[in-house]
Scaffold this motif. Structure first.
Motif, PDB file in Angstrom:
ATOM      1  N   MET A 148      -4.712 -40.441  -3.804  1.00  0.00           N
ATOM      2  CA  MET A 148      -3.839 -39.969  -2.751  1.00  0.00           C
ATOM      3  C   MET A 148      -4.615 -39.647  -1.495  1.00  0.00           C
ATOM      4  SD  MET A 148      -0.845 -39.078  -1.731  1.00  0.00           S
ATOM      5  CE  MET A 148      -0.246 -38.177  -0.332  1.00  0.00           C
ATOM      6  N   SER A 149      -5.886 -39.234  -1.587  1.00  0.00           N
ATOM      7  CA  SER A 149      -6.619 -38.805  -0.404  1.00  0.00           C
ATOM      8  C   SER A 149      -6.686 -39.903   0.653  1.00  0.00           C
ATOM      9  CB  SER A 149      -8.027 -38.342  -0.776  1.00  0.00           C
ATOM     10  OG  SER A 149      -8.767 -39.425  -1.311  1.00  0.00           O
ATOM     11  N   ALA A 150      -6.718 -41.160   0.237  1.00  0.00           N
ATOM     12  CA  ALA A 150      -6.755 -42.250   1.214  1.00  0.00           C
ATOM     13  C   ALA A 150      -5.430 -42.359   1.971  1.00  0.00           C
ATOM     14  CB  ALA A 150      -7.070 -43.568   0.519  1.00  0.00           C
ATOM     15  N   ASP A 151      -4.354 -41.846   1.388  1.00  0.00           N
ATOM     16  CA  ASP A 151      -3.048 -41.931   2.010  1.00  0.00           C
ATOM     17  C   ASP A 151      -2.750 -40.769   2.950  1.00  0.00           C
ATOM     18  OD1 ASP A 151      -2.710 -44.199   0.483  1.00  0.00           O
ATOM     19  OD2 ASP A 151      -1.485 -43.201  -1.030  1.00  0.00           O
ATOM     20  N   LEU A 152      -3.633 -39.783   3.014  1.00  0.00           N
ATOM     21  CA  LEU A 152      -3.398 -38.624   3.875  1.00  0.00           C
ATOM     22  C   LEU A 152      -3.686 -38.975   5.323  1.00  0.00           C
ATOM     23  CD1 LEU A 152      -5.038 -35.693   1.867  1.00  0.00           C
ATOM     24  CD2 LEU A 152      -2.633 -36.349   1.951  1.00  0.00           C
ATOM     25  N   ASP A 153      -2.746 -38.640   6.192  1.00  0.00           N
ATOM     26  CA  ASP A 153      -3.005 -38.819   7.618  1.00  0.00           C
ATOM     27  C   ASP A 153      -3.284 -37.460   8.253  1.00  0.00           C
ATOM     28  OD1 ASP A 153      -0.529 -37.584   7.988  1.00  0.00           O
ATOM     29  OD2 ASP A 153       0.509 -39.439   8.520  1.00  0.00           O
ATOM     30  N   ASP A 154      -3.499 -37.442   9.564  1.00  0.00           N
ATOM     31  CA  ASP A 154      -3.833 -36.192  10.250  1.00  0.00           C
ATOM     32  C   ASP A 154      -2.718 -35.159  10.121  1.00  0.00           C
ATOM     33  OD1 ASP A 154      -6.284 -37.215  10.986  1.00  0.00           O
ATOM     34  OD2 ASP A 154      -5.635 -37.815  12.998  1.00  0.00           O
ATOM     35  N   THR A 155      -1.477 -35.599  10.125  1.00  0.00           N
ATOM     36  CA  THR A 155      -0.346 -34.667   9.986  1.00  0.00           C
ATOM     37  C   THR A 155      -0.345 -34.045   8.594  1.00  0.00           C
ATOM     38  OG1 THR A 155       0.923 -35.941  11.592  1.00  0.00           O
ATOM     39  CG2 THR A 155       2.150 -34.432  10.184  1.00  0.00           C
ATOM     40  N   ASP A 156      -0.584 -34.863   7.565  1.00  0.00           N
ATOM     41  CA  ASP A 156      -0.668 -34.320   6.203  1.00  0.00           C
ATOM     42  C   ASP A 156      -1.767 -33.265   6.118  1.00  0.00           C
ATOM     43  OD1 ASP A 156       1.363 -35.982   5.176  1.00  0.00           O
ATOM     44  OD2 ASP A 156      -0.080 -37.574   4.723  1.00  0.00           O
ATOM     45  N   ARG A 157      -2.919 -33.555   6.707  1.00  0.00           N
ATOM     46  CA  ARG A 157      -4.030 -32.598   6.672  1.00  0.00           C
ATOM     47  C   ARG A 157      -3.678 -31.322   7.434  1.00  0.00           C
ATOM     48  NH1 ARG A 157      -6.543 -37.609   6.879  1.00  0.00           N
ATOM     49  NH2 ARG A 157      -7.944 -37.981   5.127  1.00  0.00           N
ATOM     50  N   ALA A 158      -2.963 -31.454   8.540  1.00  0.00           N
ATOM     51  CA  ALA A 158      -2.537 -30.275   9.297  1.00  0.00           C
ATOM     52  C   ALA A 158      -1.550 -29.439   8.477  1.00  0.00           C
ATOM     53  CB  ALA A 158      -1.912 -30.698  10.627  1.00  0.00           C
ATOM     54  N   ILE A 159      -0.661 -30.092   7.763  1.00  0.00           N
ATOM     55  CA  ILE A 159       0.273 -29.380   6.885  1.00  0.00           C
ATOM     56  C   ILE A 159      -0.503 -28.629   5.815  1.00  0.00           C
ATOM     57  CG2 ILE A 159       2.034 -29.704   5.094  1.00  0.00           C
ATOM     58  CD1 ILE A 159       3.176 -31.986   6.865  1.00  0.00           C
ATOM     59  N   LEU A 160      -1.469 -29.281   5.189  1.00  0.00           N
ATOM     60  CA  LEU A 160      -2.279 -28.633   4.153  1.00  0.00           C
ATOM     61  C   LEU A 160      -3.032 -27.429   4.711  1.00  0.00           C
ATOM     62  CD1 LEU A 160      -3.658 -31.726   2.243  1.00  0.00           C
ATOM     63  CD2 LEU A 160      -1.930 -30.095   1.445  1.00  0.00           C
ATOM     64  N   ARG A 161      -3.620 -27.572   5.905  1.00  0.00           N
ATOM     65  CA  ARG A 161      -4.342 -26.441   6.516  1.00  0.00           C
ATOM     66  C   ARG A 161      -3.394 -25.266   6.757  1.00  0.00           C
ATOM     67  NH1 ARG A 161      -7.337 -30.595   8.819  1.00  0.00           N
ATOM     68  NH2 ARG A 161      -5.951 -30.805  10.601  1.00  0.00           N
ATOM     69  N   ALA A 162      -2.185 -25.558   7.235  1.00  0.00           N
ATOM     70  CA  ALA A 162      -1.209 -24.492   7.487  1.00  0.00           C
ATOM     71  C   ALA A 162      -0.815 -23.803   6.184  1.00  0.00           C
ATOM     72  CB  ALA A 162       0.029 -25.068   8.189  1.00  0.00           C
ATOM     73  N   LEU A 163      -0.602 -24.570   5.131  1.00  0.00           N
ATOM     74  CA  LEU A 163      -0.191 -23.990   3.845  1.00  0.00           C
ATOM     75  C   LEU A 163      -1.330 -23.235   3.166  1.00  0.00           C
ATOM     76  CD1 LEU A 163       2.142 -26.794   2.493  1.00  0.00           C
ATOM     77  CD2 LEU A 163       2.801 -24.492   3.232  1.00  0.00           C
ATOM     78  N   VAL A 164      -2.566 -23.696   3.345  1.00  0.00           N
ATOM     79  CA  VAL A 164      -3.708 -22.970   2.786  1.00  0.00           C
ATOM     80  C   VAL A 164      -3.832 -21.612   3.472  1.00  0.00           C
ATOM     81  CG1 VAL A 164      -6.238 -22.926   2.718  1.00  0.00           C
ATOM     82  CG2 VAL A 164      -5.012 -24.953   1.959  1.00  0.00           C
ATOM     83  N   ALA A 165      -3.583 -21.581   4.789  1.00  0.00           N
ATOM     84  CA  ALA A 165      -3.662 -20.320   5.530  1.00  0.00           C
ATOM     85  C   ALA A 165      -2.520 -19.384   5.151  1.00  0.00           C
ATOM     86  CB  ALA A 165      -3.649 -20.590   7.036  1.00  0.00           C
ATOM     87  N   ASP A 166      -1.323 -19.945   4.889  1.00  0.00           N
ATOM     88  CA  ASP A 166      -0.159 -19.129   4.538  1.00  0.00           C
ATOM     89  C   ASP A 166       0.789 -19.969   3.688  1.00  0.00           C
ATOM     90  OD1 ASP A 166       2.069 -17.518   4.304  1.00  0.00           O
ATOM     91  OD2 ASP A 166       2.313 -17.196   6.457  1.00  0.00           O
ATOM     92  N   ALA A 167       0.677 -19.815   2.364  1.00  0.00           N
ATOM     93  CA  ALA A 167       1.482 -20.615   1.442  1.00  0.00           C
ATOM     94  C   ALA A 167       2.967 -20.311   1.542  1.00  0.00           C
ATOM     95  CB  ALA A 167       1.008 -20.399   0.001  1.00  0.00           C
ATOM     96  N   GLY A 168       3.326 -19.235   2.210  1.00  0.00           N
ATOM     97  CA  GLY A 168       4.727 -18.863   2.338  1.00  0.00           C
ATOM     98  C   GLY A 168       5.449 -19.524   3.494  1.00  0.00           C
ATOM     99  N   LEU A 169       4.748 -20.325   4.267  1.00  0.00           N
ATOM    100  CA  LEU A 169       5.394 -20.991   5.404  1.00  0.00           C
ATOM    101  C   LEU A 169       6.447 -21.972   4.914  1.00  0.00           C
ATOM    102  CD1 LEU A 169       2.394 -21.855   7.757  1.00  0.00           C
ATOM    103  CD2 LEU A 169       4.119 -20.081   8.079  1.00  0.00           C
ATOM    104  N   GLY A 170       7.566 -21.976   5.601  1.00  0.00           N
ATOM    105  CA  GLY A 170       8.618 -22.929   5.282  1.00  0.00           C
ATOM    106  C   GLY A 170       8.454 -24.203   6.084  1.00  0.00           C
TER     107      GLY A 170
END
Length: 153
Positions: A1-23
């Motif tokens: 799956m890592s090859a399928d991640l784009d910059d937006t996916d990575r930004a989503i992951l960074r946001a969720l790692v910082a705050d898993a409660g984000l909707g």
């Protein structure tokens, strides 16, 4: 799956790692996506196993567990005690939070929490040292801990 991640996916992951409660709505606003688009991306990351679910982080000190110790354990006689027996017994101890089978000087690494050093000594003597096959034990008391999310691509 890592090859399928784009910059937006990575930004989503960074946001969720910082705050898993984000909707999805808040993530969408932060990243310039609609709520449905953000939700679809999050759902795709979950289905692919990249996101395994939200986690609850508990402040152990606030619950009265002020000491964390990492134990390196070398089994005395590997042939006599099965690894499964050791792992089963170790995971049954409430103060043992993590049991890792590792390669190196030790066979296992355990993360143990205790109320204080006297409580840790009791856990060590009465529970850890009586585990099947325990040989050498090395303790490392955690003084401070900083958490980093790790690489996200």
């Amino acid at each position: 799956m890592s090859a399928d991640l784009d910059d937006t996916d990575r930004a989503i992951l960074r946001a969720l790692v910082a705050d898993a409660g984000l909707g999805a709505g808040e993530i969408g606003r932060r990243l310039g996506l609609s709520q449905p688009a953000a939700w679809r991306r999050i759902r795709r990351l979950e289905e692919a196993g990249v996101i395994r679910g939200p986690r609850l982080e508990v402040d152990r000190a606030a619950l009265g567990f002020g000491v964390t110790v990492f134990l390196g354990i070398k089994l005395a006689a590997k042939g006599r005690v099965s690894l499964e027996d050791f792992e089963r017994a170790a995971t049954a101890i409430p103060e043992v939070q993590v049991v890792q089978h590792v390669l190196g000087l030790f066979d296992y690494r355990l993360r143990v929490v205790a109320r204080d050093l006297a409580d840790f000594e009791r856990v060590l003597r009465r529970r850890i040292m009586t585990l099947p096959g325990v040989g050498n034990v090395e303790a490392n008391v955690v003084l401070t801990e900083e958490r980093r999310p790790g690489p996200l691509g």
